[in-house]
Scaffold this motif. Structure first.
Motif, short mmCIF file in Angstrom:
data_model
loop_
_atom_site.label_atom_id
_atom_site.label_comp_id
_atom_site.label_asym_id
_atom_site.label_seq_id
_atom_site.Cartn_x
_atom_site.Cartn_y
_atom_site.Cartn_z
N ARG A 264 0.95 -1.35 0.08
CA ARG A 264 -0.06 0.20 -0.09
C ARG A 264 0.29 1.60 0.21
N TYR A 265 2.89 1.12 0.73
CA TYR A 265 2.90 3.07 0.71
C TYR A 265 4.22 2.07 -0.05
N ARG A 266 4.20 0.89 -0.54
CA ARG A 266 5.82 1.31 -1.95
C ARG A 266 5.40 1.98 -3.04
N ILE A 267 6.72 2.38 -2.67
CA ILE A 267 6.89 3.66 -3.76
C ILE A 267 7.88 2.91 -5.24
N PRO A 268 6.89 2.78 -6.48
CA PRO A 268 7.52 2.06 -7.79
C PRO A 268 9.07 2.73 -8.01
N ASP A 269 9.86 1.43 -8.27
CA ASP A 269 10.72 1.88 -8.97
C ASP A 269 10.98 2.43 -10.25
N GLY A 270 11.76 3.08 -10.32
CA GLY A 270 12.78 3.32 -12.44
C GLY A 270 12.80 2.99 -13.36
N ASP A 271 12.23 2.71 -15.03
CA ASP A 271 13.18 2.45 -15.63
C ASP A 271 14.98 1.83 -15.47
N VAL A 272 15.13 0.67 -15.85
CA VAL A 272 16.44 0.13 -15.22
C VAL A 272 17.28 1.02 -16.06
N ASP A 273 17.33 1.48 -16.64
CA ASP A 273 18.07 3.07 -17.58
C ASP A 273 18.49 4.48 -17.20
N TYR A 274 17.49 4.80 -16.51
CA TYR A 274 17.00 5.79 -16.64
C TYR A 274 18.32 7.43 -15.84
N HIS A 275 18.91 6.00 -15.02
CA HIS A 275 20.38 7.12 -14.58
C HIS A 275 20.94 6.98 -16.19
N ASP A 276 21.46 6.14 -16.60
CA ASP A 276 21.82 6.28 -17.74
C ASP A 276 21.63 7.17 -18.89
N LEU A 277 20.39 7.66 -19.06
CA LEU A 277 20.03 8.93 -19.96
C LEU A 277 20.20 10.20 -19.02
N LEU A 278 19.69 9.97 -17.90
CA LEU A 278 20.08 11.50 -17.79
C LEU A 278 21.76 12.09 -17.74
N ALA A 279 22.37 10.87 -17.78
CA ALA A 279 24.21 11.45 -17.87
C ALA A 279 24.34 11.63 -19.64
N ALA A 280 23.45 11.18 -20.67
CA ALA A 280 23.67 11.11 -21.66
C ALA A 280 24.60 12.54 -22.20
N PRO A 281 24.73 12.75 -23.22
CA PRO A 281 25.74 13.91 -24.06
C PRO A 281 24.08 14.88 -24.30
N ASP A 282 24.07 16.34 -24.66
CA ASP A 282 23.78 16.48 -25.18
C ASP A 282 23.38 16.26 -27.20
N PRO A 283 22.36 15.81 -27.44
CA PRO A 283 22.48 15.09 -28.62
C PRO A 283 22.81 16.03 -30.38
N LEU A 284 22.73 17.12 -29.97
CA LEU A 284 22.91 18.95 -30.53
C LEU A 284 24.29 19.16 -30.80
N LEU A 285 24.92 18.61 -29.60
CA LEU A 285 26.11 19.53 -29.30
C LEU A 285 26.66 18.51 -29.15
N PRO A 286 28.38 18.94 -29.75
CA PRO A 286 29.49 18.25 -29.64
C PRO A 286 29.56 17.67 -28.77
N ALA A 287 30.79 17.24 -27.62
CA ALA A 287 31.49 16.36 -26.82
C ALA A 287 31.36 17.01 -25.83
N ALA A 288 31.86 17.77 -26.49
CA ALA A 288 32.76 18.73 -25.06
C ALA A 288 32.22 20.15 -24.66
N ALA A 289 30.94 20.46 -25.56
CA ALA A 289 30.39 20.94 -25.01
C ALA A 289 28.99 20.85 -24.79
N SER A 290 28.48 19.70 -24.41
CA SER A 290 27.47 18.55 -23.92
C SER A 290 27.21 19.36 -22.42
N GLY A 291 25.68 18.79 -21.65
CA GLY A 291 26.11 19.40 -20.19
C GLY A 291 25.38 20.40 -20.42
#
Length: 471
Positions: free
Chosen positions: A444-471
């Motif tokens: 009744r009071y459980r809190i659901p986990d997220g997607d297994v790759d959630y934190h990887d997605l957060l750390a992914a570089p900006d797809p529209l910027l060069p790697a050195a400029a992303s973030g």
């Protein structure tokens, strides 16, 4: 087209229970409703087996849950009173002395800004049970009962029974009259023990939340990964005090069940059919899941398009703290149980739901932005265009939800299959509802986990910027 893949994302068996100690008064109040609810047919776990399966095998809840009066009554206690419920925008009670009534799970509450701290109480006088506050008000130093004029401080203390410093028209009460109302002769009466009944309250994301039964885990745990993922917006939301500025509000009275409104918001499967205009800025192919741990559902649009809509990015200044990536994307968030919002780089359209029985929901919609958007050349005209666009989108949603509410009343509709790609968010939400309805289960009071790759997605570089400029 790529065939759907097995779903590794949601692991309902891995949720954990979390509890917070209840105050004695809250424990007594909650026990009153559970006695009658224990024998409800809606407490039978077998009724929900089809929805408890993994999303690629599961079916939605049966249509009865949107129409059954008993189910709606149980939801008030089991869902709304046991959850952190969005009660109001923080800007609604932003100034000391602001007081407003709210209704949560059938309970009449009041919010009061006590010197910058927003507190919540049951909206009832301790003397004879009169309702204290009917309408929002400001510049209040006390909360005065309209029946016998008992007065309460904004921190809930009882301070007048019934005499107090000034009458409503500002005239002093003569001392000889004050003495007639003195309660010193009353036996076993202690003002310090007769203050307003408190309710847990907290704020985040520019909202005031309340937890009526006092059992929910801390709000920061309830919201989980959502808060750090939106940390760039924190100064715009405001911490303790509102940072967002409301441009316009609108109330919608919807003849449909509240869950259908949430479920409609949670999927973009219907966008081409219902919102062709919205697809020009928030395209179906640009949507992706953004689901971490917590009592929320979230997906994002990245990148937003500039398709000539009123909400295209770049028409007004973005929130000042955003990195380039967030200036090109939007978040679509639903907080369990009763609010959802679309967070764009420069503004926010948010809806707070208030159920009134099984077949009626009142929506309080607010369109907010930040001060720089108001002050920009032509800013208010742009904000008006944006609000009108969101009003159109929300009206389209209401129209289709009214249709679904009517359709689900058919007894033959016992649920439908989830779409793996588009409706994992619905599966998550409906299982939260089931968790709450099964009051005797440890989930009744459980809190659901997220997607297994959630934190990887957060750390992914900006797809529209060069790697050195992303973030």
């Amino acid at each position: 087209p790529v065939p759907p893949q097995p779903n590794p994302m949601l692991r309902w068996s891995g949720y954990r229970a979390a509890r917070v100690a209840r105050a004695p008064t809250q424990r007594w109040l909650a026990s009153l409703s559970y006695v009658a609810a224990d024998n409800s047919r809606w407490s039978d776990p077998s009724l929900y087996q089809a929805t408890r399966r993994s999303v690629d095998e599961a079916s939605t809840l049966p249509g009865t849950v949107y129409h059954d009066k008993e189910f709606a009554q149980l939801e008030e206690e089991r869902v709304f009173r046991s959850s952190w419920v969005a009660a109001a925008e923080l800007c609604d009670v932003s100034k000391p002395g602001d007081v407003m009534p709210v209704n949560v799970g059938g309970a009449s509450l009041l919010l009061a800004n006590d010197g910058g701290t927003v507190r919540a109480f049951h909206n009832v006088c301790r003397h004879r049970g009169a309702k204290l506050v009917e309408e929002p008000c400001s510049k209040r130093r006390t909360i005065l009962c309209p029946y016998h004029r008992w007065g309460y401080a904004l921190d809930g203390r009882l301070i007048a029974t019934p005499s107090f410093d000034d009458t409503a028209d500002g005239r002093r009460i003569p001392e000889h009259i004050r003495q007639k109302f003195c309660t010193s002769h009353v036996k076993d009466f202690d003002k310090s023990r007769n203050g307003l009944f408190p309710v847990r309250a907290d704020s985040a994301l520019g909202l005031i939340f309340v937890n009526v039964n006092g059992e929910a885990p801390p709000l920061s745990e309830w919201l989980g990964d959502l808060l750090p993922s939106l940390s760039e917006y924190e100064s715009s939301f405001g911490v303790g005090t509102p940072g967002l500025v409301p441009y316009k509000r609108k109330q919608y009275d919807v003849p449909a069940n509240w869950k259908l409104l949430v479920e409609n918001y949670l999927e973009y499967y219907h966008l081409p059919a219902v919102h062709p205009e919205l697809c020009n800025v928030s395209g179906v192919d640009e949507h992706r899941r953004h689901q971490g741990r917590g009592m929320y559902m979230c997906f994002a649009t990245e990148p937003l398009s500039r398709g000539g809509t009123p909400i295209d990015p770049g028409r007004i200044p973005p929130f000042p703290t955003l990195r380039p990536r967030h200036q090109r994307m939007a978040y679509h968030v639903a907080l369990f149980p009763n609010t959802f919002f679309s967070l764009y780089p420069d503004s926010l359209f948010r809806v707070i739901l208030s159920p009134h029985g099984a077949g009626r929901t009142v929506e309080q919609a607010t369109f907010l932005s930040h001060r720089a958007a108001f002050d920009a050349p032509g800013g208010e005209a742009v904000l008006e265009d944006m609000f009108q666009f969101w009003d159109l989108i929300n009206t389209q949603d209401i129209d289709i939800v009214k249709n679904v509410h009517q359709g689900t009343s058919t007894p033959l509709y016992t649920g439908g299959r989830f779409s793996f790609r588009f409706e994992e968010t619905l599966h998550r939400f409906q299982n939260m509802v089931v968790d709450k309805m099964l009051v005797h289960e440890p989930t009744r009071y459980r809190i659901p986990d997220g997607d297994v790759d959630y934190h990887d997605l957060l750390a992914a570089p900006d797809p529209l910027l060069p790697a050195a400029a992303s973030g």
